[in-house]
Design a protein around this motif. Structure first.
Motif: not given
Length: 153
Positions: A44-48, A123-128, A139-141
């Motif tokens: 389920v895609l994040p609301a933001s 959901c949070s976003i990470k960077v590789r 913490g959000s889009f």
């Protein structure tokens, strides 16, 4: 309350139109494409992120594409369709089913939703980073968009 919101994103987009090239509602895919994407992804895609798809349809920040939904068959579409990119990433062993890439830079940074943190529609976003290490980025889009705009100012 978070400092990051739809209003903050809109404010930064207006203030920095020289680096932000987003579309608008007229180019947005409908809810049926969002549902198709979620079904195909099994997420389920994040609301933001859904807000971004409805409000801006897609676009770039500083020349870096923010993956969106193109409204075309996921298996044959080219470019930055988020589902298409995810399917390629899975096939090539570059991502797992809990990591959904949303943008990549020319410097080898890969930004992705970390669905293991999904809670209350976000959901949070990470960077590789190029070394392969994954770090918390946002913490959000909404926060992701704000930070990416400000990184190019």
């Amino acid at each position: 309350m978070s400092a990051y919101s739809a209003e903050k994103v809109e404010e930064l987009v207006k203030a920095h139109c020289e680096i932000v090239d987003f579309g608008d509602e007229s180019g947005a895919v409908g809810d049926e494409w969002v549902k198709r994407a979620e079904q195909r992804l099994g997420l389920v895609l994040p609301a933001s992120y859904k807000w971004f798809l409805r409000r801006y349809a897609g676009g770039e920040i500083g020349g870096e594409e923010i993956y969106s939904l193109y409204g075309m068959d996921f298996d044959t579409v080219n470019g930055g369709d988020i589902v298409h990119q995810h399917l390629i990433g899975l096939r090539n062993g570059l991502v797992d089913d809990q990591s959904l890439v949303v943008s990549e830079t020319d410097f080898g940074e890969v930004f992705f939703f970390d669905f293991s943190t999904y809670k209350d529609g976000e959901c949070s976003i990470k960077v590789r980073i190029p070394s392969g290490e994954s770090l918390h980025y946002a913490g959000s889009f909404y926060e992701f968009l704000c930070k990416r705009i400000l990184a190019h100012v």
